[in-house]
Design a protein around this motif. Structure first.
Motif, PDB file in Angstrom:
ATOM      1  N   ALA A   1       6.829   2.968   4.517  1.00 59.57           N
ATOM      2  CA  ALA A   1       7.741   3.488   5.509  1.00 59.57           C
ATOM      3  C   ALA A   1       8.717   4.363   4.611  1.00 59.57           C
ATOM      4  O   ALA A   1       8.718   4.295   3.314  1.00 59.57           O
ATOM      5  CB  ALA A   1       8.606   2.690   6.325  1.00 59.57           C
ATOM      6  N   PRO A   2       9.041   5.544   5.005  1.00 58.99           N
ATOM      7  CA  PRO A   2      10.156   6.327   3.997  1.00 58.99           C
ATOM      8  C   PRO A   2      11.521   5.364   3.445  1.00 58.99           C
ATOM      9  O   PRO A   2      11.593   5.692   2.377  1.00 58.99           O
ATOM     10  CB  PRO A   2      10.647   7.410   5.213  1.00 58.99           C
ATOM     11  N   GLU A   3      11.776   4.664   4.268  1.00 59.37           N
ATOM     12  CA  GLU A   3      12.825   3.496   3.886  1.00 59.37           C
ATOM     13  C   GLU A   3      12.484   2.808   2.750  1.00 59.37           C
ATOM     14  O   GLU A   3      13.040   2.478   1.655  1.00 59.37           O
ATOM     15  CB  GLU A   3      13.459   2.981   5.009  1.00 59.37           C
ATOM     16  N   GLN A   4      11.142   2.367   2.838  1.00 58.56           N
ATOM     17  CA  GLN A   4      10.540   1.325   1.773  1.00 58.56           C
ATOM     18  C   GLN A   4      10.433   2.279   0.354  1.00 58.56           C
ATOM     19  O   GLN A   4      10.602   1.938  -0.877  1.00 58.56           O
ATOM     20  CB  GLN A   4       9.199   0.917   2.115  1.00 58.56           C
ATOM     21  N   ARG A   5      10.036   3.545   0.646  1.00 56.10           N
ATOM     22  CA  ARG A   5       9.875   4.439  -0.490  1.00 56.10           C
ATOM     23  C   ARG A   5      11.057   4.880  -1.255  1.00 56.10           C
ATOM     24  O   ARG A   5      11.096   4.850  -2.419  1.00 56.10           O
ATOM     25  CB  ARG A   5       8.957   5.816  -0.111  1.00 56.10           C
ATOM     26  N   ARG A   6      12.207   4.944  -0.422  1.00 56.48           N
ATOM     27  CA  ARG A   6      13.651   5.278  -1.113  1.00 56.48           C
ATOM     28  C   ARG A   6      13.845   4.089  -1.786  1.00 56.48           C
ATOM     29  O   ARG A   6      14.320   4.569  -2.936  1.00 56.48           O
ATOM     30  CB  ARG A   6      14.300   5.654   0.009  1.00 56.48           C
ATOM     31  N   VAL A   7      13.910   3.232  -1.136  1.00 56.62           N
ATOM     32  CA  VAL A   7      14.235   1.709  -1.924  1.00 56.62           C
ATOM     33  C   VAL A   7      13.275   1.620  -3.114  1.00 56.62           C
ATOM     34  O   VAL A   7      13.981   1.255  -4.344  1.00 56.62           O
ATOM     35  CB  VAL A   7      14.550   0.532  -0.897  1.00 56.62           C
TER      36      VAL A   7
ATOM     37  N   ASP B   1       0.784  -1.067   0.044  1.00 54.46           N
ATOM     38  CA  ASP B   1      -0.121  -0.005   0.017  1.00 54.46           C
ATOM     39  C   ASP B   1       1.000   1.154   0.029  1.00 54.46           C
ATOM     40  O   ASP B   1       1.511   1.462   1.055  1.00 54.46           O
ATOM     41  CB  ASP B   1      -0.757   0.003   1.257  1.00 54.46           C
ATOM     42  N   GLU B   2       0.992   1.932  -1.176  1.00 53.93           N
ATOM     43  CA  GLU B   2       1.965   2.972  -1.283  1.00 53.93           C
ATOM     44  C   GLU B   2       1.799   4.045  -0.318  1.00 53.93           C
ATOM     45  O   GLU B   2       2.574   4.816  -0.035  1.00 53.93           O
ATOM     46  CB  GLU B   2       1.913   3.584  -2.718  1.00 53.93           C
TER      47      GLU B   2
ATOM     48  N   ALA C   1       8.819  -9.259  -2.787  1.00 56.12           N
ATOM     49  CA  ALA C   1       9.008  -9.575  -1.475  1.00 56.12           C
ATOM     50  C   ALA C   1       9.935  -8.705  -0.837  1.00 56.12           C
ATOM     51  O   ALA C   1       9.794  -8.496   0.530  1.00 56.12           O
ATOM     52  CB  ALA C   1       9.393 -11.054  -1.558  1.00 56.12           C
ATOM     53  N   TRP C   2      11.128  -8.216  -1.411  1.00 57.13           N
ATOM     54  CA  TRP C   2      12.099  -7.924  -0.597  1.00 57.13           C
ATOM     55  C   TRP C   2      11.835  -6.344  -0.174  1.00 57.13           C
ATOM     56  O   TRP C   2      12.410  -6.015   0.908  1.00 57.13           O
ATOM     57  CB  TRP C   2      13.359  -7.645  -1.488  1.00 57.13           C
ATOM     58  N   ILE C   3      10.835  -5.753  -0.737  1.00 57.95           N
ATOM     59  CA  ILE C   3      10.450  -4.362  -0.562  1.00 57.95           C
ATOM     60  C   ILE C   3       9.805  -4.551   0.973  1.00 57.95           C
ATOM     61  O   ILE C   3       9.830  -3.376   1.596  1.00 57.95           O
ATOM     62  CB  ILE C   3       9.724  -3.738  -1.605  1.00 57.95           C
ATOM     63  N   HIS C   4       9.360  -5.493   1.244  1.00 58.60           N
ATOM     64  CA  HIS C   4       8.831  -5.686   2.870  1.00 58.60           C
ATOM     65  C   HIS C   4      10.114  -5.555   3.760  1.00 58.60           C
ATOM     66  O   HIS C   4       9.496  -4.959   4.875  1.00 58.60           O
ATOM     67  CB  HIS C   4       8.159  -6.924   2.978  1.00 58.60           C
TER      68      HIS C   4
END
Length: 186
Positions: free
Chosen positions: A16-22, A11-12, A40-43
């Motif tokens: 988290a900010p770190e998820q968004r950055r990656v 869910d965009e 998967a890894w973005i989790h």
């Protein structure tokens, strides 16, 4: 093409900010999508960040010809019977020059009819490594003579990275598209 998995959907609006950055780094990189294991890894953004950089090198930056890299990837996908890895890389391997006869044999678990010595060598190295978890002196020397020591190091990295990809895709049941699966499910 649609991607399905057993993971909870992203869910965009709740990333988290770190998820968004990656995610932004993955989308702006050479892949341009959140395909395959990145779903998967973005989790785990820390894992995703390191893995996507290693993956970009293994796929796009080694000294190996793209045809040989894709052959190593397909061999790994077949070894692990990784549905999405095969679905993603079989067309890329074809485009890179891996013959249909080789692709078909790999998918069926047979020794391929190689026309090129360097392809047969990549296959023998991968099969020996995965089967015995070692490479004997003669095969090692042959690989170094053919590709050079740095490229052999990188080839082993390709085998290792794509084994991680295959395990990720298998555990989280990542599937690409709705067509028939390339491998029978156990």
């Amino acid at each position: 093409m649609s991607i399905d998995s057993r993971l909870s959907p992203l869910d965009e609006t709740r990333m988290a900010p770190e998820q968004r950055r990656v995610l932004d780094a993955i989308l702006s990189g050479p892949r341009g999508n959140l395909d395959g294991p990145f779903l998967a890894w973005i989790h785990s953004p820390e894992l995703a960040d390191h893995a996507q950089r290693l993956g970009a090198f293994c796929r796009y930056g080694t000294r190996l010809d793209t045809r040989l890299t894709e052959l190593a990837i397909l061999f790994t996908a077949a070894w692990w019977q990784s549905q999405a890895e095969w679905q993603i890389h079989a067309p890329i391997a074809r485009e890179a020059g891996v013959t249909e006869a080789v692709i078909e044999a790999l998918q069926e678990g047979r020794d391929p009819p190689f026309e090129l010595d360097n392809e047969a060598l990549v296959y023998r190295l991968g099969k020996t490594l995965y089967t015995t978890r070692r490479v004997d002196e003669a095969l090692y020397a042959e690989a170094v003579a053919a590709f050079g020591e740095p490229a052999v190091v990188e080839l082993v990295g390709v085998f290792g990275y794509y084994a991680l990809v295959a395990m990720t895709l298998n555990v989280f049941e990542v599937r690409r598209g709705t067509g028939p699966l390339p491998f029978a499910e156990p």
